[in-house]
Scaffold this motif. Sequence first.
Motif, short mmCIF file in Angstrom:
data_model
loop_
_atom_site.label_atom_id
_atom_site.label_comp_id
_atom_site.label_asym_id
_atom_site.label_seq_id
_atom_site.Cartn_x
_atom_site.Cartn_y
_atom_site.Cartn_z
N ALA A 67 19.20 -20.63 -159.00
CA ALA A 67 19.89 -21.26 -157.89
C ALA A 67 19.39 -22.69 -157.68
CB ALA A 67 19.67 -20.45 -156.62
N ASP A 68 18.97 -23.34 -158.73
CA ASP A 68 18.40 -24.68 -158.63
C ASP A 68 19.49 -25.73 -158.41
OD1 ASP A 68 16.76 -26.84 -158.63
OD2 ASP A 68 16.00 -26.58 -160.65
N LYS A 69 20.04 -25.68 -157.21
CA LYS A 69 21.02 -26.67 -156.77
C LYS A 69 20.60 -27.11 -155.37
CE LYS A 69 24.62 -24.38 -159.33
NZ LYS A 69 25.29 -23.12 -159.22
N LYS A 70 20.98 -28.28 -155.01
CA LYS A 70 20.57 -28.85 -153.72
C LYS A 70 20.99 -27.94 -152.56
CE LYS A 70 20.37 -33.21 -151.31
NZ LYS A 70 18.99 -33.52 -151.41
N SER A 71 20.04 -27.62 -151.70
CA SER A 71 20.22 -26.83 -150.48
C SER A 71 20.71 -25.41 -150.74
CB SER A 71 21.19 -27.53 -149.52
OG SER A 71 20.71 -28.81 -149.20
N MET A 72 20.40 -24.85 -151.89
CA MET A 72 20.84 -23.48 -152.18
C MET A 72 19.73 -22.45 -151.96
SD MET A 72 23.97 -23.80 -152.84
CE MET A 72 24.69 -22.49 -153.78
N VAL A 73 18.48 -22.89 -151.84
CA VAL A 73 17.35 -21.98 -151.64
C VAL A 73 16.72 -22.31 -150.29
CG1 VAL A 73 15.11 -21.23 -152.52
CG2 VAL A 73 16.93 -21.84 -154.12
N ASP A 74 16.47 -21.26 -149.53
CA ASP A 74 15.89 -21.44 -148.21
C ASP A 74 14.90 -20.30 -147.95
OD1 ASP A 74 15.44 -22.57 -145.74
OD2 ASP A 74 17.18 -21.65 -144.79
N ILE A 75 13.92 -20.57 -147.10
CA ILE A 75 12.98 -19.54 -146.67
C ILE A 75 13.27 -19.26 -145.20
CG2 ILE A 75 10.55 -18.92 -146.39
CD1 ILE A 75 11.32 -19.45 -149.27
N ARG A 76 13.54 -17.99 -144.89
CA ARG A 76 13.81 -17.58 -143.50
C ARG A 76 12.93 -16.39 -143.15
NH1 ARG A 76 20.37 -17.35 -143.66
NH2 ARG A 76 20.69 -19.36 -144.65
N ASP A 77 12.77 -16.19 -141.85
CA ASP A 77 12.00 -15.05 -141.36
C ASP A 77 12.91 -13.83 -141.28
OD1 ASP A 77 9.49 -14.05 -140.14
OD2 ASP A 77 10.85 -13.61 -138.48
N PHE A 78 12.44 -12.71 -141.82
CA PHE A 78 13.17 -11.46 -141.72
C PHE A 78 12.19 -10.34 -141.41
CE2 PHE A 78 15.08 -7.60 -143.57
CZ PHE A 78 16.25 -7.57 -142.83
N ASN A 79 12.32 -9.78 -140.23
CA ASN A 79 11.46 -8.69 -139.78
C ASN A 79 9.97 -9.07 -139.82
OD1 ASN A 79 11.27 -6.06 -138.72
ND2 ASN A 79 10.69 -5.25 -140.71
N GLY A 80 9.68 -10.31 -139.46
CA GLY A 80 8.29 -10.77 -139.41
C GLY A 80 7.71 -11.22 -140.72
N ASN A 81 8.49 -11.19 -141.78
CA ASN A 81 8.02 -11.62 -143.10
C ASN A 81 8.94 -12.71 -143.63
OD1 ASN A 81 5.87 -9.70 -143.44
ND2 ASN A 81 7.43 -8.14 -143.78
N ILE A 133 5.98 -15.87 -149.45
CA ILE A 133 6.52 -17.09 -150.04
C ILE A 133 6.48 -18.16 -148.98
CG2 ILE A 133 8.91 -16.44 -149.58
CD1 ILE A 133 9.50 -18.03 -152.27
N SER A 134 6.10 -19.33 -149.37
CA SER A 134 6.06 -20.45 -148.43
C SER A 134 6.61 -21.70 -149.11
CB SER A 134 4.63 -20.69 -147.94
OG SER A 134 3.76 -20.92 -149.02
N LYS A 135 7.16 -22.55 -148.28
CA LYS A 135 7.71 -23.82 -148.77
C LYS A 135 6.64 -24.88 -148.56
CE LYS A 135 11.94 -26.48 -148.44
NZ LYS A 135 13.26 -26.55 -147.81
N ILE A 136 6.17 -25.45 -149.65
CA ILE A 136 5.12 -26.46 -149.58
C ILE A 136 5.71 -27.81 -149.20
CG2 ILE A 136 3.34 -27.66 -150.89
CD1 ILE A 136 3.01 -25.07 -152.52
N ASN A 137 6.82 -28.18 -149.85
CA ASN A 137 7.57 -29.38 -149.47
C ASN A 137 9.02 -29.17 -149.89
OD1 ASN A 137 7.80 -30.12 -152.21
ND2 ASN A 137 5.94 -31.33 -152.12
N ASP A 138 9.82 -30.23 -149.91
CA ASP A 138 11.26 -30.08 -150.16
C ASP A 138 11.60 -29.34 -151.45
OD1 ASP A 138 11.95 -31.28 -147.84
OD2 ASP A 138 12.34 -33.26 -148.71
N ASN A 139 10.82 -29.52 -152.47
CA ASN A 139 11.17 -28.90 -153.75
C ASN A 139 10.08 -27.99 -154.31
OD1 ASN A 139 9.44 -31.06 -154.36
ND2 ASN A 139 10.26 -31.20 -156.42
N LEU A 140 9.08 -27.65 -153.53
CA LEU A 140 7.95 -26.89 -154.02
C LEU A 140 7.76 -25.61 -153.20
CD1 LEU A 140 6.08 -27.60 -156.36
CD2 LEU A 140 4.46 -28.49 -154.73
N TYR A 141 7.75 -24.46 -153.89
CA TYR A 141 7.58 -23.17 -153.24
C TYR A 141 6.38 -22.45 -153.84
CZ TYR A 141 12.33 -23.82 -151.53
OH TYR A 141 13.45 -24.31 -150.92
N LYS A 142 5.65 -21.74 -152.98
CA LYS A 142 4.49 -20.97 -153.44
C LYS A 142 4.77 -19.49 -153.17
CE LYS A 142 -0.44 -20.25 -152.90
NZ LYS A 142 -1.63 -20.59 -152.14
#
Length: 167
Positions: A67-81, A133-142
Amino acid sequence: MKRKKHISSKFSIQFIFIMLLFLIIVILSIMIINLGKEIYISINNDRTNNYELRVSLSYISNKIRQADKKSMVDIRDFNGNPAIVIKETYDGLNYENWIYYNDNNIYEILIDEGESFGIYDGMKVLEVDNFNISKINDNLYKISVVEEGRSSDLVISLYSVQRKTMD
């Protein structure tokens, strides 16, 4: 007569000594085989655990890279995780692919964009002790996964955010 008794007693002592040596060799061989078996089982378990840990990280990273397209990947909270939400479009319809952690399992579900779902509606993908999973910056995920006391981290960079158009 004495000579025969002496020879037979000498023969029986030699026979007993040889049998004792043979018995010691057999016992030591069995001990070495058991030790080797335990070492093999331990190595095989470690290899299986490492494989499962790598598979879980590879699965998630491949989903994100697809899904490596602009604004296609997001991190959201679901049930506390934290959950990964990947936006997808099929036949002109928008969908969201959620990858989330609950109850020692990583789940995945594909739903219509904006639709709500229950925590157990998704399909179990992998069994892990912990997932983050955490978002480090705009294009970096851990991504961090813990399985059977072993943890592993993976940092993923999305290239679509870095690409700039030239005017």
